[in-house]
Design an enzyme around this catalytic site. Sequence first.
Site, PDB file in Angstrom:
ATOM      1  N   CYS A   1       0.781  -1.273  -0.049  1.00  0.00           N
ATOM      2  CA  CYS A   1      -0.075   0.029  -0.037  1.00  0.00           C
ATOM      3  C   CYS A   1       1.010   1.111  -0.086  1.00  0.00           C
ATOM      4  O   CYS A   1       1.645   1.388  -1.090  1.00  0.00           O
ATOM      5  CB  CYS A   1      -0.992  -0.320   1.280  1.00  0.00           C
ATOM      6  SG  CYS A   1      -2.225   1.174   1.393  1.00  0.00           S
TER       7      CYS A   1
ATOM      8  N   ASP B   1      -9.078  -2.588  -7.361  1.00  0.00           N
ATOM      9  CA  ASP B   1      -8.851  -1.569  -6.497  1.00  0.00           C
ATOM     10  C   ASP B   1      -9.399  -0.332  -6.783  1.00  0.00           C
ATOM     11  O   ASP B   1      -9.356   0.288  -7.821  1.00  0.00           O
ATOM     12  CB  ASP B   1      -7.063  -1.615  -6.723  1.00  0.00           C
ATOM     13  CG  ASP B   1      -6.350  -0.614  -5.607  1.00  0.00           C
ATOM     14  OD1 ASP B   1      -7.059   0.205  -5.001  1.00  0.00           O
ATOM     15  OD2 ASP B   1      -5.241  -0.871  -5.181  1.00  0.00           O
TER      16      ASP B   1
ATOM     17  N   HIS C   1      -7.715  -3.673  -3.207  1.00  0.00           N
ATOM     18  CA  HIS C   1      -6.684  -3.245  -2.802  1.00  0.00           C
ATOM     19  C   HIS C   1      -6.353  -4.282  -1.575  1.00  0.00           C
ATOM     20  O   HIS C   1      -7.239  -4.439  -0.904  1.00  0.00           O
ATOM     21  CB  HIS C   1      -6.880  -1.859  -2.538  1.00  0.00           C
ATOM     22  CG  HIS C   1      -5.428  -1.201  -1.828  1.00  0.00           C
ATOM     23  ND1 HIS C   1      -4.774  -0.485  -2.574  1.00  0.00           N
ATOM     24  CD2 HIS C   1      -5.358  -0.877  -0.565  1.00  0.00           C
ATOM     25  CE1 HIS C   1      -3.799  -0.069  -2.007  1.00  0.00           C
ATOM     26  NE2 HIS C   1      -4.151  -0.107  -0.726  1.00  0.00           N
TER      27      HIS C   1
END
Length: 282
Positions: free
Chosen positions: A170, A218, A250
């Site tokens: 991330c 995502d 995600h």
Amino acid sequence: MLNLTRPDGASEPGDFHLSRRTAVSMFFAGYALAAVAADAAPVTTPADGLVIEEVLIPNGAAKPLPAYVARPAGKARHAAVVVVNEIFGVHDYIKDICRRLAREGYVAIAPEFFYRSGVDRPALTDIKQIIPIVQQAGIPQVDGDLKATTDWLKGQRFARPAAIGVTGFCWGGSVAWRAAMIDPDVKAAVAWYGQLKPLLGRAGELHAPVLGLYGALDQGIPQTDVEAMRAAVKAAGKQAEIVVYPDAPHGFHADYRDSYREADARDGWARLLRHFRAHGVA
């Protein structure tokens, strides 16, 4: 308590190691409270046969950079991987990734990039409290801390200085991309769903091969950005592979969250290991 090995100050590589027998841990015990799923069954990797340490890395700041280290026991030198956390900092998920890498024969180190705030990010339950802390960690500061970490690794008796990689998740995925641009000691990088838009104009700075792992579902990283980065890397004549998992959102590797997708996470991990080994981080 910080154990200094020499009375005249900390100037040897081992001087900033903390003993787990005498020191209270510098890191949160548990998973990030703002993201952990109620029914999560995260992967837990045993530490037997490993050396687990908490260290302080000189980085030019008033207080040095804390980091969690997992490595194989013994006197041999090993390739090393810097593990860059998500916005939640170093919590049990990041520590476990370090232990997984250590069981593969790596020295794995996770610096706490947000330590200057003095706030224990994994203990916060409101994402709105976390974002401002993350925003305070500017790119020059973070890149400097990463370079301090690779410099530290090069001075350790258990690490091979010519075999250092970076992986990040991330927020840390973007850091992994940048590491392959700004740190000449990084030989390969693996970025898990890191933001691409701010990096599209910097593809030409890549000096190390990058493996990018992304989810087609995502909501924060559009596929247009993925395709744009592929095009930018190709146009710059650089080496990067981007893999997109069709059914992944995600955070698909984060096994403590609802976003976890086991099959895609396992495939991505196997690709990570192959990528590092193919590019001299082994």
